[in-house]
Design a protein around this motif. Structure first.
Motif, PDB file in Angstrom:
ATOM      1  N   GLU A  29     -46.938 -30.037 -15.618  1.00  0.00           N
ATOM      2  CA  GLU A  29     -47.220 -30.227 -17.048  1.00  0.00           C
ATOM      3  C   GLU A  29     -46.233 -31.207 -17.671  1.00  0.00           C
ATOM      4  O   GLU A  29     -45.257 -30.830 -18.323  1.00  0.00           O
ATOM      5  N   MET A  30     -46.478 -32.508 -17.465  1.00  0.00           N
ATOM      6  CA  MET A  30     -45.613 -33.532 -18.050  1.00  0.00           C
ATOM      7  C   MET A  30     -45.857 -33.697 -19.535  1.00  0.00           C
ATOM      8  O   MET A  30     -45.023 -34.274 -20.244  1.00  0.00           O
ATOM      9  N   ASN A  31     -46.986 -33.212 -20.044  1.00  0.00           N
ATOM     10  CA  ASN A  31     -47.334 -33.395 -21.452  1.00  0.00           C
ATOM     11  C   ASN A  31     -46.519 -32.520 -22.383  1.00  0.00           C
ATOM     12  O   ASN A  31     -46.477 -32.763 -23.581  1.00  0.00           O
ATOM     13  N   GLU A  32     -45.884 -31.499 -21.851  1.00  0.00           N
ATOM     14  CA  GLU A  32     -45.055 -30.608 -22.669  1.00  0.00           C
ATOM     15  C   GLU A  32     -43.662 -30.434 -22.088  1.00  0.00           C
ATOM     16  O   GLU A  32     -42.894 -29.603 -22.547  1.00  0.00           O
ATOM     17  N   ALA A  33     -43.367 -31.220 -21.066  1.00  0.00           N
ATOM     18  CA  ALA A  33     -42.052 -31.189 -20.421  1.00  0.00           C
ATOM     19  C   ALA A  33     -41.730 -29.821 -19.838  1.00  0.00           C
ATOM     20  O   ALA A  33     -40.572 -29.435 -19.751  1.00  0.00           O
ATOM     21  N   THR A  34     -42.767 -29.090 -19.420  1.00  0.00           N
ATOM     22  CA  THR A  34     -42.530 -27.829 -18.703  1.00  0.00           C
ATOM     23  C   THR A  34     -42.661 -28.015 -17.194  1.00  0.00           C
ATOM     24  O   THR A  34     -42.620 -27.034 -16.453  1.00  0.00           O
ATOM     25  N   SER A  35     -42.820 -29.236 -16.736  1.00  0.00           N
ATOM     26  CA  SER A  35     -43.028 -29.499 -15.313  1.00  0.00           C
ATOM     27  C   SER A  35     -41.778 -29.177 -14.500  1.00  0.00           C
ATOM     28  O   SER A  35     -40.665 -29.545 -14.869  1.00  0.00           O
ATOM     29  N   ILE A  36     -41.996 -28.486 -13.372  1.00  0.00           N
ATOM     30  CA  ILE A  36     -40.879 -28.208 -12.454  1.00  0.00           C
ATOM     31  C   ILE A  36     -40.918 -29.135 -11.250  1.00  0.00           C
ATOM     32  O   ILE A  36     -39.997 -29.114 -10.439  1.00  0.00           O
ATOM     33  N   PHE A  37     -41.990 -29.951 -11.115  1.00  0.00           N
ATOM     34  CA  PHE A  37     -42.043 -30.840  -9.953  1.00  0.00           C
ATOM     35  C   PHE A  37     -41.113 -32.025 -10.168  1.00  0.00           C
ATOM     36  O   PHE A  37     -40.392 -32.093 -11.154  1.00  0.00           O
ATOM     37  N   LYS A  38     -41.102 -32.960  -9.230  1.00  0.00           N
ATOM     38  CA  LYS A  38     -40.079 -34.011  -9.231  1.00  0.00           C
ATOM     39  C   LYS A  38     -40.303 -35.016 -10.362  1.00  0.00           C
ATOM     40  O   LYS A  38     -41.291 -35.748 -10.366  1.00  0.00           O
ATOM     41  N   CYS A  39     -39.351 -35.024 -11.297  1.00  0.00           N
ATOM     42  CA  CYS A  39     -39.410 -35.899 -12.464  1.00  0.00           C
ATOM     43  C   CYS A  39     -38.171 -36.781 -12.521  1.00  0.00           C
ATOM     44  O   CYS A  39     -37.201 -36.575 -11.790  1.00  0.00           O
ATOM     45  N   ALA A  40     -38.210 -37.754 -13.425  1.00  0.00           N
ATOM     46  CA  ALA A  40     -37.127 -38.729 -13.548  1.00  0.00           C
ATOM     47  C   ALA A  40     -35.800 -38.048 -13.837  1.00  0.00           C
ATOM     48  O   ALA A  40     -35.684 -37.219 -14.743  1.00  0.00           O
ATOM     49  N   GLU A  41     -34.792 -38.452 -13.086  1.00  0.00           N
ATOM     50  CA  GLU A  41     -33.466 -37.861 -13.228  1.00  0.00           C
ATOM     51  C   GLU A  41     -32.712 -38.413 -14.429  1.00  0.00           C
ATOM     52  O   GLU A  41     -31.972 -37.692 -15.098  1.00  0.00           O
ATOM     53  N   ASP A  42     -32.860 -39.739 -14.691  1.00  0.00           N
ATOM     54  CA  ASP A  42     -32.086 -40.385 -15.744  1.00  0.00           C
ATOM     55  C   ASP A  42     -32.840 -41.622 -16.226  1.00  0.00           C
ATOM     56  O   ASP A  42     -33.972 -41.877 -15.798  1.00  0.00           O
ATOM     57  N   SER A  43     -32.210 -42.400 -17.103  1.00  0.00           N
ATOM     58  CA  SER A  43     -32.891 -43.534 -17.735  1.00  0.00           C
ATOM     59  C   SER A  43     -33.276 -44.632 -16.747  1.00  0.00           C
ATOM     60  O   SER A  43     -34.157 -45.448 -17.038  1.00  0.00           O
ATOM     61  N   SER A  44     -32.651 -44.669 -15.592  1.00  0.00           N
ATOM     62  CA  SER A  44     -33.008 -45.688 -14.597  1.00  0.00           C
ATOM     63  C   SER A  44     -34.386 -45.445 -13.994  1.00  0.00           C
ATOM     64  O   SER A  44     -34.969 -46.347 -13.395  1.00  0.00           O
ATOM     65  N   MET A  45     -34.929 -44.216 -14.192  1.00  0.00           N
ATOM     66  CA  MET A  45     -36.192 -43.841 -13.558  1.00  0.00           C
ATOM     67  C   MET A  45     -37.336 -43.714 -14.545  1.00  0.00           C
ATOM     68  O   MET A  45     -38.408 -43.199 -14.199  1.00  0.00           O
ATOM     69  N   ILE A  46     -37.141 -44.163 -15.808  1.00  0.00           N
ATOM     70  CA  ILE A  46     -38.210 -44.147 -16.802  1.00  0.00           C
ATOM     71  C   ILE A  46     -38.435 -45.568 -17.316  1.00  0.00           C
ATOM     72  O   ILE A  46     -37.563 -46.433 -17.179  1.00  0.00           O
ATOM     73  N   PRO A  47     -39.599 -45.858 -17.915  1.00  0.00           N
ATOM     74  CA  PRO A  47     -39.852 -47.195 -18.447  1.00  0.00           C
ATOM     75  C   PRO A  47     -38.780 -47.608 -19.461  1.00  0.00           C
ATOM     76  O   PRO A  47     -38.392 -46.817 -20.336  1.00  0.00           O
ATOM     77  N   ALA A  48     -38.313 -48.837 -19.318  1.00  0.00           N
ATOM     78  CA  ALA A  48     -37.249 -49.346 -20.195  1.00  0.00           C
ATOM     79  C   ALA A  48     -37.693 -49.312 -21.648  1.00  0.00           C
ATOM     80  O   ALA A  48     -38.863 -49.520 -21.971  1.00  0.00           O
ATOM     81  N   ASN A  49     -36.735 -49.006 -22.522  1.00  0.00           N
ATOM     82  CA  ASN A  49     -36.950 -49.008 -23.974  1.00  0.00           C
ATOM     83  C   ASN A  49     -37.985 -47.984 -24.424  1.00  0.00           C
ATOM     84  O   ASN A  49     -38.637 -48.148 -25.458  1.00  0.00           O
ATOM     85  N   ASN A  50     -38.158 -46.927 -23.655  1.00  0.00           N
ATOM     86  CA  ASN A  50     -39.033 -45.813 -24.014  1.00  0.00           C
ATOM     87  C   ASN A  50     -38.260 -44.514 -23.864  1.00  0.00           C
ATOM     88  O   ASN A  50     -37.315 -44.440 -23.077  1.00  0.00           O
ATOM     89  N   TRP A  51     -38.667 -43.501 -24.639  1.00  0.00           N
ATOM     90  CA  TRP A  51     -38.024 -42.201 -24.507  1.00  0.00           C
ATOM     91  C   TRP A  51     -38.924 -41.260 -23.721  1.00  0.00           C
ATOM     92  O   TRP A  51     -40.103 -41.072 -24.033  1.00  0.00           O
ATOM     93  N   PHE A  52     -38.374 -40.689 -22.676  1.00  0.00           N
ATOM     94  CA  PHE A  52     -38.953 -39.556 -21.967  1.00  0.00           C
ATOM     95  C   PHE A  52     -37.814 -38.591 -21.697  1.00  0.00           C
ATOM     96  O   PHE A  52     -36.661 -39.002 -21.537  1.00  0.00           O
ATOM     97  N   LEU A  53     -38.120 -37.323 -21.660  1.00  0.00           N
ATOM     98  CA  LEU A  53     -37.092 -36.318 -21.387  1.00  0.00           C
ATOM     99  C   LEU A  53     -36.686 -36.424 -19.923  1.00  0.00           C
ATOM    100  O   LEU A  53     -37.491 -36.146 -19.019  1.00  0.00           O
ATOM    101  N   THR A  54     -35.456 -36.846 -19.677  1.00  0.00           N
ATOM    102  CA  THR A  54     -34.953 -36.946 -18.317  1.00  0.00           C
ATOM    103  C   THR A  54     -34.163 -35.689 -17.960  1.00  0.00           C
ATOM    104  O   THR A  54     -33.703 -34.954 -18.838  1.00  0.00           O
ATOM    105  N   LEU A  55     -33.985 -35.457 -16.683  1.00  0.00           N
ATOM    106  CA  LEU A  55     -33.361 -34.210 -16.240  1.00  0.00           C
ATOM    107  C   LEU A  55     -31.872 -34.149 -16.536  1.00  0.00           C
ATOM    108  O   LEU A  55     -31.270 -33.072 -16.445  1.00  0.00           O
ATOM    109  N   ASP A  56     -31.269 -35.296 -16.919  1.00  0.00           N
ATOM    110  CA  ASP A  56     -29.847 -35.289 -17.280  1.00  0.00           C
ATOM    111  C   ASP A  56     -29.643 -35.166 -18.790  1.00  0.00           C
ATOM    112  O   ASP A  56     -28.540 -35.382 -19.293  1.00  0.00           O
ATOM    113  N   ALA A  57     -30.707 -34.786 -19.524  1.00  0.00           N
ATOM    114  CA  ALA A  57     -30.650 -34.764 -20.990  1.00  0.00           C
ATOM    115  C   ALA A  57     -29.576 -33.821 -21.528  1.00  0.00           C
ATOM    116  O   ALA A  57     -29.104 -34.001 -22.658  1.00  0.00           O
ATOM    117  N   ASP A  58     -29.195 -32.826 -20.753  1.00  0.00           N
ATOM    118  CA  ASP A  58     -28.198 -31.849 -21.208  1.00  0.00           C
ATOM    119  C   ASP A  58     -26.801 -32.163 -20.694  1.00  0.00           C
ATOM    120  O   ASP A  58     -25.907 -31.313 -20.732  1.00  0.00           O
TER     121      ASP A  58
END
Length: 498
Positions: free
Chosen positions: A344-373
């Protein structure tokens, strides 16, 4: 499935109010489920959306589906990737996404489940998307077949979970005409059975927005039971008290279900949480019902709702939040768990493999990365956390209030038992290891039964010393060496790590 914290928006949305009053019932002694262990009782189940599509994927929709993403997938292991309109990732790689209609995608997902102790997947099927002859129904039917194939291939179980926020008009005909008699899902060896009966979940039962009267709701549950089904009620958090998000007149309907799963997305873990779980379990035990508590890693709706929903609204706290739920469930005596959600990437409840940090998401966009905390964790961290949480709930490891899951895997780790149990050796860097060198690193001869492998690494195991004898090549985690071909359990004497 969906959770929405500020009201219903679209179809299939979940509501759970905050600050719920919990009914604290006395609870003592070991909990006993009404049913013996099966494919849901005593098991770890994940919700599986399977609703992501892409242009060129060969699906009936043949376009992007469910693009309001809050998290971004780690695409490094997918064999089929579809170019998006997003700019390149922060690391310069193309911003691609997967399609759930691609059989290779579903195979990868179910392999991750097998690698991480997830027993069963609840395939979401929305009431408004099963209109006979519709494109969406064709999409969902095709996805169901792909899930069945992946479950059979990877030794997992699955069942249909009807989301009734989209209505109930077609549920009965869909079950009879499509699920049973056209797709033949319930005839599959991988279709989940409990007490010898095919499992079905009816989610939305008894919510304040649920349109069926108690009489009609009871008739719906009994119709599925009369088809020989084991019925799970996906119910509001306050189902037991008939207050808040629950209708006050649905107690008889709830009590008719074989199992209840009380939705928890949006609930905080505070002083009312443990009494809530313990109370639900005690009530189910007293009324001959099975209980499946719901855990989730955290959630966010910023990309969907904009500034009205803060970024990282319910923080994951690098696993501490989810583990506190596992600990409460184990402390209460629960033996089963439902995870919201796998993909469930649409609500950020996904437990499968997701982007760890900003290097793994589209540049200049916000997505919740796993290092957010503030703590870097590997993309598979929540899969590994779920594996450990499932072990604790099943009583395979001791109860503990702090999670034992490493944030990252820094090298290859061999384990004495399957499913990463028993003793384990040191994390091994890339290189070649003879029998003596492995022993010096805490990996005795003819000892290993499972392995964790960092993404992008390759392990070649050999049955004899000095890289001779039978060999096995592994490119990802493997939780079950007895399942290798040929059997690789307790036979490794040397290895190469590349």
């Amino acid at each position: 499935m969906h959770a929405q914290l500020n009201g219903v928006k679209g179809v299939g949305l979940r509501i759970l109010g905050l600050g719920l009053a919990a009914l604290a019932l006395g609870f003592g002694g070991a909990a006993r489920a009404a049913s013996p262990p099966g494919d849901v009782v005593g098991k770890v189940t994940v919700g599986y959306q399977g609703w992501f599509s892409a242009p060129g994927d060969g699906s009936p929709v043949n376009n992007w589906g469910h693009t309001n993403l809050e998290t971004w997938p780690d695409m490094r292991e997918y064999t089929a990737a579809y170019q998006t309109a997003y700019p390149n990732l922060g690391n310069g790689q193309p911003a691609t996404n997967f399609s759930s209609y691609d059989q290779s995608t579903v195979n990868i997902h179910f392999n991750w489940m097998a690698q991480n102790g997830i027993d069963t997947a609840a395939l979401q099927r929305f009431g408004n998307e099963i209109v006979p002859g519709s494109t969406l129904k064709a999409q969902r039917d095709g996805e169901a077949t792909r899930v069945m194939n992946a479950a059979q291939t990877n030794g997992r179980k699955f069942y249909i979970m009807y989301d009734m926020s989209g209505g109930t008009t077609y549920l009965q005909s869909d079950w009879t005409n499509t699920i049973v008699n056209t797709l033949h899902l319930t005839s599959s060896s991988a279709y989940a059975k409990q007490n010898g009966k095919p499992v079905v979940c009816l989610w939305g039962l008894g919510y304040t927005w649920f349109g069926l009267s108690p009489t009609d709701g009871l008739s719906l549950v009994n119709w599925f039971k009369n088809q020989g089904c084991y019925v799970i009620g996906g119910v509001p958090g306050q189902w037991r008290t008939g207050t808040g998000d629950s209708r006050p007149d649905y107690a008889t309907v709830y009590n008719t279900c074989n199992m209840v799963m009380a939705w928890a997305v949006g609930r905080v873990v505070d002083s009312t949480y443990q009494p809530w779980v313990s109370g639900d379990l005690a009530y189910c035990n007293a009324n001959g019902m099975d209980y499946q508590p719901d855990a989730y890693p955290g959630t966010s709706f910023y990309n969907t709702n904009g500034p009205s929903s803060p970024k990282n609204q319910y923080p994951r706290n690098h696993g501490d939040f989810m583990w506190s739920q596992f600990a409460a469930m184990r402390n209460a005596g629960a033996s089963s768990v439902y995870i919201s959600m796998f993909d469930e990437m649409n609500e950020a409840t996904s437990i499968f493999k997701c982007a760890e940090d900003s290097s793994m998401i589209p540049a200049n966009n916000w997505f919740l990365t796993l290092d957010a905390d503030g703590v870097h964790v590997s993309s598979d961290y929540y899969l590994r956390l779920t594996c450990d949480g499932g072990k604790m709930i099943k009583g395979q490891i001791p109860y503990q209030t702090a999670h034992p899951t490493p944030f990252t895997i820094t090298g290859v780790t061999f384990y004495q038992d399957t499913l990463y149990g028993g003793g384990f050796g040191q994390a091994l860097a890339k290189g070649s290891y003879t029998l003596a060198q492995l022993a010096a690193k805490g990996v005795p001869n003819d000892w290993a039964s499972s392995v964790r492998i960092p993404p992008g690494w390759t392990v070649i195991m050999y049955s004899d010393d000095n890289f001779s004898g039978t060999s096995w090549t592994l490119t990802s985690d493997n939780s079950n060496f007895p399942g290798l071909s040929p059997n690789g359990n307790d036979v490794m004497s040397s290895c190469k790590i590349q």
